[in-house]
Design an enzyme around this catalytic site. Structure first.
Site, mmCIF file in Angstrom:
data_model
loop_
_atom_site.group_PDB
_atom_site.id
_atom_site.type_symbol
_atom_site.label_atom_id
_atom_site.label_comp_id
_atom_site.label_asym_id
_atom_site.label_seq_id
_atom_site.Cartn_x
_atom_site.Cartn_y
_atom_site.Cartn_z
ATOM 1 N N TYR A 92 0.827 -1.207 0.000
ATOM 2 C CA TYR A 92 0.000 0.000 0.000
ATOM 3 C C TYR A 92 0.861 1.256 0.000
ATOM 4 O O TYR A 92 1.708 1.447 0.872
ATOM 5 C CB TYR A 92 -0.892 -0.018 1.235
ATOM 6 C CG TYR A 92 -2.069 0.928 1.201
ATOM 7 C CD1 TYR A 92 -3.218 0.607 0.505
ATOM 8 C CD2 TYR A 92 -2.038 2.127 1.898
ATOM 9 C CE1 TYR A 92 -4.324 1.450 0.494
ATOM 10 C CE2 TYR A 92 -3.125 2.986 1.901
ATOM 11 C CZ TYR A 92 -4.265 2.638 1.195
ATOM 12 O OH TYR A 92 -5.346 3.487 1.185
ATOM 13 N N SER A 188 1.073 -7.869 1.651
ATOM 14 C CA SER A 188 0.064 -6.911 2.095
ATOM 15 C C SER A 188 -0.872 -6.568 0.937
ATOM 16 O O SER A 188 -1.534 -7.462 0.411
ATOM 17 C CB SER A 188 0.740 -5.688 2.701
ATOM 18 O OG SER A 188 -0.195 -4.857 3.354
ATOM 19 N N ASP A 275 0.196 -9.205 13.703
ATOM 20 C CA ASP A 275 -0.028 -8.228 12.634
ATOM 21 C C ASP A 275 -1.234 -7.357 12.968
ATOM 22 O O ASP A 275 -2.366 -7.832 13.000
ATOM 23 C CB ASP A 275 -0.247 -8.965 11.314
ATOM 24 C CG ASP A 275 -0.227 -8.051 10.104
ATOM 25 O OD1 ASP A 275 -0.410 -6.833 10.265
ATOM 26 O OD2 ASP A 275 -0.047 -8.573 8.986
ATOM 27 N N HIS A 304 3.345 -6.545 11.066
ATOM 28 C CA HIS A 304 3.046 -6.590 9.642
ATOM 29 C C HIS A 304 4.285 -6.807 8.771
ATOM 30 O O HIS A 304 4.142 -7.096 7.577
ATOM 31 C CB HIS A 304 2.322 -5.307 9.227
ATOM 32 C CG HIS A 304 1.698 -5.385 7.866
ATOM 33 N ND1 HIS A 304 0.811 -6.383 7.501
ATOM 34 C CD2 HIS A 304 1.856 -4.592 6.772
ATOM 35 C CE1 HIS A 304 0.433 -6.192 6.250
ATOM 36 N NE2 HIS A 304 1.055 -5.129 5.777
#
Length: 324
Positions: A92, A188, A275, A304
């Site tokens: 992201y 992710s 996470d 994460h």
């Protein structure tokens, strides 16, 4: 951060009901058919001549809406014949950066196509150069998760996932690609796109590497994860109370638990049990619904970042063993 999600014994069996929209198959069939009305128009030029052992091309192709999507294509310079190829999707906010960022795959004997995510690459470590000409100007929370979220046709990730499918199609046209060995990979958000492409175009994907994926079991994730990007969706739901269910129904079209059920390629997943960005329960939900052969690496004490370099090494070794 201690474990905050379901206890591990529950995670190991967690397979919640999927919220697959009634129009899911029709929606995506029409979307991909619309994209394929435009020629892929793959273009490229040599780049990064300073990398003497890696051949690099600056590539672009037509994604959703005939919008140009940028990518790097790297392959071992001295490779004879066609080589297995990895289509790499990004986290992201990240962009494709520079070719120096992506030497792992060609060093291991693979080609890699590193694909920009439209509109991103301006606030993470690596820069991107691909815009997002599509979508309406309706209100959304800063970021990407709620862009167009009240209408599946207008939703940002409809465009992103379509770009992902087109990226795999483009990779298959590039000189030196072994068309029988094309993988998708990401962490992710990149893991979400890799999972999405695997479910939307299983005929194009020969293997999938899905690390700590975003956008899985979103209806639960937004109730337990308060860090971005889910914080964007939570803020939208708080302020658009009457449209909350409408927004969630839109996101159901891109939820990894449903897309996983349509994927068939061998897959390597990973999950981090601490996470706070992509809850472990979402990863397990997608993993358990995944319809192809699969394995899962578990990192009990990581947030994460997941397995970080260890996950990279595991990815290379898994793919080498799969295709040996």
């Amino acid at each position: 951060m201690p474990h905050y999600d379901l206890p591990l014994p529950e995670l190991e069996t967690y397979a919640p009901p999927r919220h697959e929209p009634a129009d899911f198959a029709e929606f995506w069939a029409k979307t991909l058919a619309g994209a394929r009305e435009h020629d892929l128009d793959v273009t490229g030029r040599p780049a990064a001549a300073y990398l003497r052992t890696v051949a690099v091309r600056d590539v672009s192709f037509a994604g959703f809406g005939d919008h140009r999507i940028g990518a790097w294509h790297l392959r071992p310079r001295e490779a004879s014949g066609d080589v297995p190829t990895v289509v790499q999707f990004l986290g992201y906010g990240d962009g494709r950066g520079t070719p120096v960022d992506w030497l792992m795959w060609p060093a291991a004997g693979f080609a890699v196509l590193v694909v920009d995510t439209r509109g991103q690459g301006a606030r993470a470590r690596r820069a991107g150069l691909t815009g997002d000409p599509g979508g309406s100007d309706n209100a959304h929370v800063e970021g990407f998760l709620t862009k167009g979220v009240l209408d599946p046709d207008d939703y940002y990730y409809r465009r992103v996932y379509t770009d992902g499918v087109r990226a795999v199609e483009a990779a298959r046209t590039l000189p030196g690609t072994d068309a029988g060995h094309v993988a998708v990979a990401g962490t992710s958000q990149g893991g979400a796109i890799a999972l999405g492409v695997s479910g939307l175009a299983p005929e194009l994907v020969d293997a999938a590497i899905v690390h700590v994926p975003f956008l899985c079991d979103v209806r639960r994730a937004v109730t337990i994860a308060d860090r971005a990007p889910y914080a964007e969706l939570l803020a939208f739901l708080r302020t658009h109370r009457g449209a909350a269910e409408q927004a969630l129904r839109t996101i159901d079209h891109v939820d990894g638990t449903t897309l996983a059920a349509h994927a068939t390629a061998p897959a390597l997943f990973s999950v981090a049990l601490m996470d706070q960005i992509c809850p472990p329960s979402g990863v397990y939900a997608a993993y358990h619904h995944y319809a192809g052969p699969k394995s899962l690496d578990v990192y009990p004490y990581n947030d994460h970042e997941g397995g970080a370099a260890d996950a990279d090494i595991a990815s290379v070794q898994w793919l080498q063993e799969l295709w040996s």
